[in-house]
Write a protein that holds these residues in place. Structure first.
Motif, PDB file in Angstrom:
ATOM      1  N   THR A   1     -11.124   3.955  11.891  1.00 41.71           N
ATOM      2  CA  THR A   1     -11.436   4.388  13.257  1.00 41.71           C
ATOM      3  C   THR A   1     -12.531   5.447  13.253  1.00 41.71           C
ATOM      4  N   ALA A   2     -12.497   6.336  12.251  1.00 36.32           N
ATOM      5  CA  ALA A   2     -13.530   7.361  12.137  1.00 36.32           C
ATOM      6  C   ALA A   2     -14.879   6.753  11.782  1.00 36.32           C
ATOM      7  N   VAL A   3     -14.880   5.698  10.978  1.00 33.88           N
ATOM      8  CA  VAL A   3     -16.132   5.004  10.646  1.00 33.88           C
ATOM      9  C   VAL A   3     -16.721   4.376  11.904  1.00 33.88           C
ATOM     10  N   ASP A   4     -15.875   3.679  12.660  1.00 37.24           N
ATOM     11  CA  ASP A   4     -16.217   3.215  14.008  1.00 37.24           C
ATOM     12  C   ASP A   4     -17.455   2.316  14.036  1.00 37.24           C
ATOM     13  N   LEU A   5     -17.410   1.260  13.220  1.00 33.35           N
ATOM     14  CA  LEU A   5     -18.466   0.247  13.241  1.00 33.35           C
ATOM     15  C   LEU A   5     -17.827  -1.132  13.365  1.00 33.35           C
ATOM     16  N   PRO A   6     -18.420  -2.029  14.134  1.00 34.41           N
ATOM     17  CA  PRO A   6     -17.796  -3.345  14.337  1.00 34.41           C
ATOM     18  C   PRO A   6     -17.751  -4.218  13.090  1.00 34.41           C
ATOM     19  N   ASN A   7     -18.624  -3.950  12.122  1.00 29.93           N
ATOM     20  CA  ASN A   7     -18.630  -4.770  10.904  1.00 29.93           C
ATOM     21  C   ASN A   7     -17.819  -4.154   9.768  1.00 29.93           C
ATOM     22  N   VAL A   8     -17.093  -3.053  10.041  1.00 27.76           N
ATOM     23  CA  VAL A   8     -16.254  -2.413   9.027  1.00 27.76           C
ATOM     24  C   VAL A   8     -14.794  -2.511   9.452  1.00 27.76           C
ATOM     25  N   GLY A   9     -13.988  -3.145   8.622  1.00 27.52           N
ATOM     26  CA  GLY A   9     -12.565  -3.311   8.918  1.00 27.52           C
ATOM     27  C   GLY A   9     -11.713  -2.969   7.718  1.00 27.52           C
ATOM     28  N   LEU A  10     -10.464  -3.376   7.781  1.00 29.21           N
ATOM     29  CA  LEU A  10      -9.501  -3.066   6.729  1.00 29.21           C
ATOM     30  C   LEU A  10      -9.099  -4.307   5.945  1.00 29.21           C
ATOM     31  N   CYS A  11      -8.756  -4.070   4.679  1.00 29.76           N
ATOM     32  CA  CYS A  11      -8.096  -5.058   3.826  1.00 29.76           C
ATOM     33  C   CYS A  11      -6.683  -4.526   3.569  1.00 29.76           C
ATOM     34  N   PRO A  12      -5.681  -5.058   4.286  1.00 27.78           N
ATOM     35  CA  PRO A  12      -4.317  -4.512   4.155  1.00 27.78           C
ATOM     36  C   PRO A  12      -3.597  -5.062   2.920  1.00 27.78           C
ATOM     37  N   ASP A  13      -4.024  -4.609   1.759  1.00 26.99           N
ATOM     38  CA  ASP A  13      -3.437  -5.094   0.506  1.00 26.99           C
ATOM     39  C   ASP A  13      -2.109  -4.378   0.273  1.00 26.99           C
ATOM     40  N   ILE A  14      -1.098  -4.793   1.019  1.00 30.37           N
ATOM     41  CA  ILE A  14       0.193  -4.127   0.965  1.00 30.37           C
ATOM     42  C   ILE A  14       0.907  -4.339  -0.366  1.00 30.37           C
ATOM     43  N   GLY A  15       0.465  -5.333  -1.142  1.00 34.72           N
ATOM     44  CA  GLY A  15       1.019  -5.504  -2.477  1.00 34.72           C
ATOM     45  C   GLY A  15       0.777  -4.277  -3.344  1.00 34.72           C
ATOM     46  N   ASN A  16      -0.361  -3.607  -3.139  1.00 35.40           N
ATOM     47  CA  ASN A  16      -0.651  -2.384  -3.892  1.00 35.40           C
ATOM     48  C   ASN A  16       0.377  -1.287  -3.639  1.00 35.40           C
ATOM     49  N   ILE A  17       1.041  -1.360  -2.501  1.00 31.65           N
ATOM     50  CA  ILE A  17       1.991  -0.318  -2.118  1.00 31.65           C
ATOM     51  C   ILE A  17       3.424  -0.687  -2.501  1.00 31.65           C
ATOM     52  N   VAL A  18       3.837  -1.938  -2.251  1.00 29.76           N
ATOM     53  CA  VAL A  18       5.241  -2.284  -2.510  1.00 29.76           C
ATOM     54  C   VAL A  18       5.562  -2.308  -4.000  1.00 29.76           C
ATOM     55  N   ARG A  19       4.554  -2.351  -4.861  1.00 25.87           N
ATOM     56  CA  ARG A  19       4.836  -2.348  -6.304  1.00 25.87           C
ATOM     57  C   ARG A  19       5.155  -0.948  -6.841  1.00 25.87           C
ATOM     58  N   LEU A  20       4.932   0.090  -6.056  1.00 23.27           N
ATOM     59  CA  LEU A  20       5.110   1.461  -6.532  1.00 23.27           C
ATOM     60  C   LEU A  20       6.583   1.790  -6.729  1.00 23.27           C
ATOM     61  N   HIS A  21       6.882   2.581  -7.723  1.00 22.21           N
ATOM     62  CA  HIS A  21       8.257   2.945  -8.046  1.00 22.21           C
ATOM     63  C   HIS A  21       8.668   4.201  -7.276  1.00 22.21           C
ATOM     64  N   ARG A  22       8.661   4.060  -5.979  1.00 15.63           N
ATOM     65  CA  ARG A  22       9.072   5.141  -5.089  1.00 15.63           C
ATOM     66  C   ARG A  22       9.320   4.536  -3.713  1.00 15.63           C
ATOM     67  N   GLU A  23       9.852   5.346  -2.814  1.00 20.26           N
ATOM     68  CA  GLU A  23      10.052   4.876  -1.449  1.00 20.26           C
ATOM     69  C   GLU A  23       8.695   4.628  -0.793  1.00 20.26           C
ATOM     70  N   VAL A  24       8.582   3.492  -0.103  1.00 16.65           N
ATOM     71  CA  VAL A  24       7.323   3.166   0.576  1.00 16.65           C
ATOM     72  C   VAL A  24       7.628   2.714   2.006  1.00 16.65           C
ATOM     73  N   GLU A  25       6.594   2.731   2.825  1.00 14.87           N
ATOM     74  CA  GLU A  25       6.734   2.287   4.204  1.00 14.87           C
ATOM     75  C   GLU A  25       7.060   0.796   4.256  1.00 14.87           C
ATOM     76  N   ASP A  26       7.855   0.402   5.223  1.00 14.34           N
ATOM     77  CA  ASP A  26       8.191  -1.007   5.395  1.00 14.34           C
ATOM     78  C   ASP A  26       6.924  -1.830   5.575  1.00 14.34           C
ATOM     79  N   TRP A  27       6.840  -2.977   4.891  1.00 15.48           N
ATOM     80  CA  TRP A  27       5.601  -3.760   4.915  1.00 15.48           C
ATOM     81  C   TRP A  27       5.284  -4.281   6.318  1.00 15.48           C
ATOM     82  N   ARG A  28       6.308  -4.559   7.111  1.00 14.70           N
ATOM     83  CA  ARG A  28       6.048  -5.028   8.485  1.00 14.70           C
ATOM     84  C   ARG A  28       5.379  -3.938   9.313  1.00 14.70           C
ATOM     85  N   GLU A  29       5.858  -2.705   9.131  1.00 13.74           N
ATOM     86  CA  GLU A  29       5.270  -1.590   9.876  1.00 13.74           C
ATOM     87  C   GLU A  29       3.824  -1.353   9.443  1.00 13.74           C
ATOM     88  N   MET A  30       3.556  -1.471   8.138  1.00 18.21           N
ATOM     89  CA  MET A  30       2.186  -1.306   7.663  1.00 18.21           C
ATOM     90  C   MET A  30       1.266  -2.344   8.297  1.00 18.21           C
TER      91      MET A  30
END
Length: 313
Positions: free
Chosen positions: A196-225
């Motif tokens: 949102t701070a970048v604020d350009l129409p050609n810049v978006g996100l890659c929601p690679d939630i696999g990078n997060i759920v593999r962590l050995h700690r509590e993480v945010e629910d993947w649906r919420e992400m």
């Protein structure tokens, strides 16, 4: 883009192929003779798109003739490039001289994307592996370099991604920012804040939630992400993990899994993406074992879901 289940660009990640030849040469400069076997195997696995991971070949370090040869080699196997993934070259790495070299490299990669007919370049804020990560069974089990969480550093990340986004827009290339732990793209909220701070129409996100759920700690629910990030998503790297937690000991465990079998329900996740209007390229990844064969299974699984969920023509 309006892709069909059969034409949706689903690229094979090249994470499982090395950037060094068998005789120790840099594969990038080794030329077509050292590129063909990998691309031949990707095609034999049933792919029509390649996600050009720069840990295999660095298109930003090829001259115009080298890029022409790389494109020609891919086309000889009826392959197109759906994305270039720039790996571990943070534009805000603490060494400012290295950060500037990384920015220059990304710009060369964007130029290469034009020559290679690639619509998307994926960037992140993760740094090279630490020594502990290099020796761990799975690199995500050891601590990596983390972004210093200051407003000045956040502003610097937004400013530099904006600069790169504008550079890419002039060349009709899109930029996607990859979710990755320990960085300003490490949570759904911080990822949305940054794009949102970048604020350009050609810049978006890659929601690679696999990078997060593999962590050995509590993480945010993947649906919420996904709920938070999908409205900003223009490209998607998909991978899955088995994940377990023992509340008696507090221990977590994870291991790579095919998309259909792991912790994330990708039938539901892809449905959420389609409902949000996502129509960008996808990339299938898998660590360990025969990653190419697993990603081929993942590709077929995704197409099966798309056939079930997209409106009939």
């Amino acid at each position: 883009m309006n892709p069909t289940p059969e034409t949706w660009p689903i690229g094979a990640a090249l994470l499982n192929f090395t950037g060094t030849t068998a005789d120790g040469r840099d594969r990038t400069t080794a030329g077509p003779e050292e590129w063909r076997q990998t691309l031949r195997e990707v095609r034999a696995a049933g792919f029509d798109h390649v996600d050009l991971t720069d840990s295999w070949v660095r298109p930003g370090d090829l001259d115009s003739e080298g890029r022409r040869q790389l494109l020609k080699t891919a086309q000889s196997y009826d392959l197109a490039f759906s994305d270039i993934a720039v790996t571990r070259k943070s534009v805000i790495t603490p060494d400012e001289d290295q950060a500037q070299r990384n920015i220059a490299y990304v710009k060369r990669t964007i130029d290469a994307a034009v020559d290679l007919e690639v619509p998307m370049v994926c960037l992140g804020l993760h740094d090279p592996f630490t020594e502990a990560q290099k020796t761990a069974t799975w690199f995500w089990l050891a601590p990596g370099v983390e972004d210093e969480d200051t407003q000045e550093n956040r502003d610097k990340a937004a400013s530099r991604f904006r600069e790169l986004g504008e550079y890419a827009a002039e060349r009709e290339v899109s930029i996607s920012l990859e979710m990755y732990e320990g960085t300003f793209l490490g949570t759904a909220d911080s990822s949305v804040q940054l794009v949102t701070a970048v604020d350009l129409p050609n810049v978006g996100l890659c929601p690679d939630i696999g990078n997060i759920v593999r962590l050995h700690r509590e993480v945010e629910d993947w649906r919420e992400m996904l709920t938070k990030m999908l409205p900003h998503t223009n490209y998607w790297q998909l991978k899955n993990y088995f994940r377990d937690h023992d509340p008696a000991t507090g221990a977590y465990a994870s291991a790579p899994a095919p998309l259909a079998l792991g912790y994330i329900n990708y039938r539901e996740a892809i449905g959420m993406a389609l409902e949000s209007g996502f129509d960008g390229p996808m990339c299938v990844e898998h660590y360990g074992g025969d990653g190419l064969s697993v990603t081929a299974m993942n590709r077929d699984y995704i197409r099966e879901i798309l056939r079930a969920k997209l409106p009939e023509a």
